[in-house]
Design a protein around this motif. Structure first.
Motif, PDB file in Angstrom:
ATOM      1  N   LEU A  85     -14.067 -45.107  16.489  1.00 51.51           N
ATOM      2  CA  LEU A  85     -12.912 -45.571  15.712  1.00 51.51           C
ATOM      3  C   LEU A  85     -11.608 -45.301  16.447  1.00 51.51           C
ATOM      4  N   GLY A  86     -11.699 -44.732  17.639  1.00 50.44           N
ATOM      5  CA  GLY A  86     -10.504 -44.468  18.435  1.00 50.44           C
ATOM      6  C   GLY A  86      -9.772 -43.201  18.060  1.00 50.44           C
ATOM      7  N   VAL A  87     -10.429 -42.318  17.315  1.00 51.44           N
ATOM      8  CA  VAL A  87      -9.805 -41.067  16.884  1.00 51.44           C
ATOM      9  C   VAL A  87     -10.139 -39.973  17.895  1.00 51.44           C
ATOM     10  N   ASN A  88      -9.151 -39.530  18.658  1.00 45.40           N
ATOM     11  CA  ASN A  88      -9.364 -38.472  19.642  1.00 45.40           C
ATOM     12  C   ASN A  88      -8.752 -37.142  19.228  1.00 45.40           C
ATOM     13  N   HIS A  89      -8.199 -37.103  18.014  1.00 41.43           N
ATOM     14  CA  HIS A  89      -7.668 -35.861  17.459  1.00 41.43           C
ATOM     15  C   HIS A  89      -7.537 -36.029  15.955  1.00 41.43           C
ATOM     16  N   LEU A  90      -7.676 -34.928  15.225  1.00 42.68           N
ATOM     17  CA  LEU A  90      -7.595 -34.963  13.770  1.00 42.68           C
ATOM     18  C   LEU A  90      -6.457 -34.089  13.273  1.00 42.68           C
ATOM     19  N   ARG A  91      -5.648 -34.664  12.417  1.00 44.97           N
ATOM     20  CA  ARG A  91      -4.599 -33.863  11.758  1.00 44.97           C
ATOM     21  C   ARG A  91      -5.231 -32.857  10.819  1.00 44.97           C
ATOM     22  N   LEU A  92      -6.344 -33.249  10.177  1.00 46.27           N
ATOM     23  CA  LEU A  92      -6.986 -32.393   9.179  1.00 46.27           C
ATOM     24  C   LEU A  92      -8.464 -32.705   9.103  1.00 46.27           C
ATOM     25  N   VAL A  93      -9.266 -31.657   8.987  1.00 45.74           N
ATOM     26  CA  VAL A  93     -10.690 -31.764   8.667  1.00 45.74           C
ATOM     27  C   VAL A  93     -10.893 -31.071   7.330  1.00 45.74           C
ATOM     28  N   MET A  94     -11.475 -31.773   6.375  1.00 45.99           N
ATOM     29  CA  MET A  94     -11.782 -31.147   5.093  1.00 45.99           C
ATOM     30  C   MET A  94     -13.088 -31.717   4.555  1.00 45.99           C
ATOM     31  N   TYR A 108     -15.660 -27.947  17.811  1.00 45.74           N
ATOM     32  CA  TYR A 108     -14.574 -28.729  18.404  1.00 45.74           C
ATOM     33  C   TYR A 108     -13.237 -28.059  18.069  1.00 45.74           C
ATOM     34  N   PRO A 109     -13.018 -26.828  18.536  1.00 39.40           N
ATOM     35  CA  PRO A 109     -11.869 -26.032  18.079  1.00 39.40           C
ATOM     36  C   PRO A 109     -10.502 -26.613  18.416  1.00 39.40           C
ATOM     37  N   ASP A 110     -10.423 -27.482  19.415  1.00 40.23           N
ATOM     38  CA  ASP A 110      -9.133 -28.065  19.789  1.00 40.23           C
ATOM     39  C   ASP A 110      -8.953 -29.483  19.259  1.00 40.23           C
ATOM     40  N   PHE A 111      -9.885 -29.933  18.451  1.00 42.09           N
ATOM     41  CA  PHE A 111      -9.886 -31.328  18.019  1.00 42.09           C
ATOM     42  C   PHE A 111      -9.055 -31.556  16.766  1.00 42.09           C
ATOM     43  N   MET A 112      -8.685 -30.492  16.071  1.00 39.48           N
ATOM     44  CA  MET A 112      -7.972 -30.651  14.800  1.00 39.48           C
ATOM     45  C   MET A 112      -6.802 -29.684  14.696  1.00 39.48           C
ATOM     46  N   ASP A 113      -5.862 -30.030  13.809  1.00 35.50           N
ATOM     47  CA  ASP A 113      -4.705 -29.174  13.543  1.00 35.50           C
ATOM     48  C   ASP A 113      -4.943 -28.237  12.369  1.00 35.50           C
ATOM     49  N   ALA A 114      -5.837 -28.596  11.455  1.00 35.61           N
ATOM     50  CA  ALA A 114      -6.037 -27.796  10.251  1.00 35.61           C
ATOM     51  C   ALA A 114      -7.418 -28.065   9.676  1.00 35.61           C
ATOM     52  N   LYS A 146     -14.265 -18.382  16.926  1.00 38.83           N
ATOM     53  CA  LYS A 146     -13.947 -19.534  17.766  1.00 38.83           C
ATOM     54  C   LYS A 146     -13.008 -20.522  17.080  1.00 38.83           C
ATOM     55  N   ILE A 147     -12.863 -20.400  15.762  1.00 38.38           N
ATOM     56  CA  ILE A 147     -12.014 -21.333  15.017  1.00 38.38           C
ATOM     57  C   ILE A 147     -10.549 -21.010  15.299  1.00 38.38           C
ATOM     58  N   ARG A 148      -9.818 -21.969  15.839  1.00 37.77           N
ATOM     59  CA  ARG A 148      -8.433 -21.736  16.246  1.00 37.77           C
ATOM     60  C   ARG A 148      -7.419 -22.309  15.258  1.00 37.77           C
ATOM     61  N   ALA A 149      -7.727 -23.451  14.686  1.00 41.18           N
ATOM     62  CA  ALA A 149      -6.769 -24.119  13.804  1.00 41.18           C
ATOM     63  C   ALA A 149      -6.601 -23.334  12.506  1.00 41.18           C
ATOM     64  N   PRO A 150      -5.434 -23.397  11.897  1.00 44.17           N
ATOM     65  CA  PRO A 150      -5.260 -22.794  10.569  1.00 44.17           C
ATOM     66  C   PRO A 150      -6.316 -23.322   9.599  1.00 44.17           C
ATOM     67  N   LEU A 151      -6.919 -22.420   8.857  1.00 46.90           N
ATOM     68  CA  LEU A 151      -8.008 -22.777   7.941  1.00 46.90           C
ATOM     69  C   LEU A 151      -7.752 -22.133   6.591  1.00 46.90           C
ATOM     70  N   VAL A 152      -7.868 -22.927   5.534  1.00 52.44           N
ATOM     71  CA  VAL A 152      -7.808 -22.418   4.167  1.00 52.44           C
ATOM     72  C   VAL A 152      -9.094 -22.820   3.458  1.00 52.44           C
ATOM     73  N   GLU A 159       1.633 -27.694  10.698  1.00 56.42           N
ATOM     74  CA  GLU A 159       2.665 -28.463  11.385  1.00 56.42           C
ATOM     75  C   GLU A 159       3.603 -27.531  12.138  1.00 56.42           C
ATOM     76  N   ARG A 160       3.953 -26.424  11.504  1.00 56.22           N
ATOM     77  CA  ARG A 160       4.803 -25.429  12.175  1.00 56.22           C
ATOM     78  C   ARG A 160       4.096 -24.844  13.388  1.00 56.22           C
ATOM     79  N   ALA A 161       2.783 -24.608  13.246  1.00 57.65           N
ATOM     80  CA  ALA A 161       2.003 -24.037  14.354  1.00 57.65           C
ATOM     81  C   ALA A 161       1.954 -25.010  15.522  1.00 57.65           C
ATOM     82  N   ALA A 162       1.841 -26.309  15.241  1.00 61.64           N
ATOM     83  CA  ALA A 162       1.768 -27.313  16.287  1.00 61.64           C
ATOM     84  C   ALA A 162       3.097 -27.408  17.039  1.00 61.64           C
ATOM     85  N   VAL A 163       4.208 -27.269  16.308  1.00 60.63           N
ATOM     86  CA  VAL A 163       5.531 -27.314  16.928  1.00 60.63           C
ATOM     87  C   VAL A 163       5.722 -26.148  17.892  1.00 60.63           C
ATOM     88  N   ARG A 164       5.233 -24.964  17.496  1.00 62.38           N
ATOM     89  CA  ARG A 164       5.347 -23.789  18.374  1.00 62.38           C
ATOM     90  C   ARG A 164       4.490 -23.959  19.616  1.00 62.38           C
TER      91      ARG A 164
END
Length: 358
Positions: free
Chosen positions: A145-154, A170-176, A285-291, A353-358
């Motif tokens: 589908l042409g998705v090489n990164h995810l803003r969110l996985v839920m 895929y720890p670098d594939f998503m932001d959250a 190994k999980i890097r993205a913010p997770l709730v 989003e704040r984490a991505a900006v930093r």
């Protein structure tokens, strides 16, 4: 080799979608040739069905910036997220996942919905799949589908469990990440027992005939009764079923309705697939913010176990929330009642989003 077959969602097939406040979903299939499962079995053509809402956007470097992956639970499909208490709350204009701003991907997992499954014809000859196969297939789908990164996985329930796996594999594939109604540990204890009750009932049923039945075996009734038992909280059940007669009526009606579409082989495979699930060794190994969101009245993931509260400490940017029993919680199915946990999703997106900006 992979083939993509898109089509517009037929609104009459999903009554809940008759009137919506977000862009019309688009339905399609990706066909993966010679998909090799972790069992080393190969399916010549693995069909992966999906629904997308919205349009994919990229940044100046070609990186997808607005894609959201939402994964369903055992026995469900991506269509379950089109119900109003989820979609109309989140996908509407101004919603936290406003579909005019996000590209939302709702896949049908292997063995579910309109994706390849045993009841398509192979029956018990269908490859034995696990959650690792399902996550890999989702990744392949996104690539096509042409998705090489995810803003969110839920995800919800099984999809929640697969969210933990996504964060590790895929720890670098998503932001959250937001897993709902799940625990970051192996299927064990009572959670394993109720699954085994269903699995054993089907496998030991003479009517199952090693998967080659001509009509649904009666063990499917046991399966649906057990799923009914685990799915809600006792307060709701008591309110809706206050007498013996009413209890039997509600249960019988539920089973009769389930028999219209359910298939014993599909159910057997769906519940067996959880056997390879255990994210606990690799949570660091999980890097993205997770709730992680659970509800206190969830019979499948009861807070008394303290598994979520213990293991979340190992997730570098992890947070766990257990929603107390209340008028809007419905047991395990609280995972799809967006108004209950929507604010936590808003905060997660802001934090990431704040984490991505930093």
């Amino acid at each position: 080799m992979i083939r993509i077959v898109p089509l517009l969602l037929c609104l009459f097939a999903v009554p809940l979608m008759a009137q919506t406040n977000f862009p019309a979903p688009v339905e399609g299939d990706v066909v993966v040739k010679n998909f090799r499962f972790k069992s080393n079995e190969v399916l010549p053509e693995l069909r992966l069905h999906y629904r997308t809402i919205g349009k994919l956007e990229r940044d100046a470097q070609g990186k997808a910036k607005n894609a959201v992956l939402i994964m369903h639970g055992t026995g469900g499909s991506g269509a379950q997220f089109l119900r109003p208490d989820f979609s109309e709350r989140l996908f509407r204009a101004g919603g936290v996942l406003d579909a005019t701003q996000y590209f939302i991907v709702l896949p049908d997992g292997i063995g579910h919905g309109k994706s390849s499954k045993p009841s398509d014809g192979k029956r018990a000859g269908f490859p034995r799949y696990g959650y690792r196969d399902m996550v890999e297939a989702q990744y392949r789908l996104l690539q096509e589908l042409g998705v090489n990164h995810l803003r969110l996985v839920m995800g919800t329930s099984m999809g929640g469990m697969q969210s933990w796996m996504w964060g590790e594999q895929y720890p670098d594939f998503m932001d959250a990440l937001m897993p709902l109604a799940s625990l970051p540990g192996p299927i064990s204890g009572r959670n394993r027992v109720w699954r085994r009750v269903i699995i054993d009932a089907i496998r030991n049923d003479p009517e199952w005939q090693q998967g080659n039945y001509k009509q649904q075996p009666q063990s499917l009734r046991t399966a649906e009764q057990m799923l009914f038992l685990m799915g809600s909280n006792p307060v709701i059940r008591q309110h809706n079923m206050p007498t013996l007669q009413r209890s039997d009526e509600v249960l019988d009606a539920y089973v009769a309705d389930a028999f219209k579409t359910a298939d014993a082989n599909d159910v057997l495979y769906q519940l067996s697939a959880s056997q390879d699930y255990d994210p606990s060794p690799s949570l660091e190994k999980i890097r993205a913010p997770l709730v992680a969101i659970n509800s206190a009245d969830d019979l499948i993931n009861p807070p008394e176990l303290q598994i979520l509260e213990r293991e979340i400490k190992r997730v570098p940017n992890g947070k766990a929330i257990v929603i107390p029993l209340g008028p809007d919680t419905v047991g395990h199915g609280t995972h799809t009642i967006a108004k209950v946990w929507e604010q936590h999703l808003i905060e997660l997106l802001q934090q990431s989003e704040r984490a991505a900006v930093r």
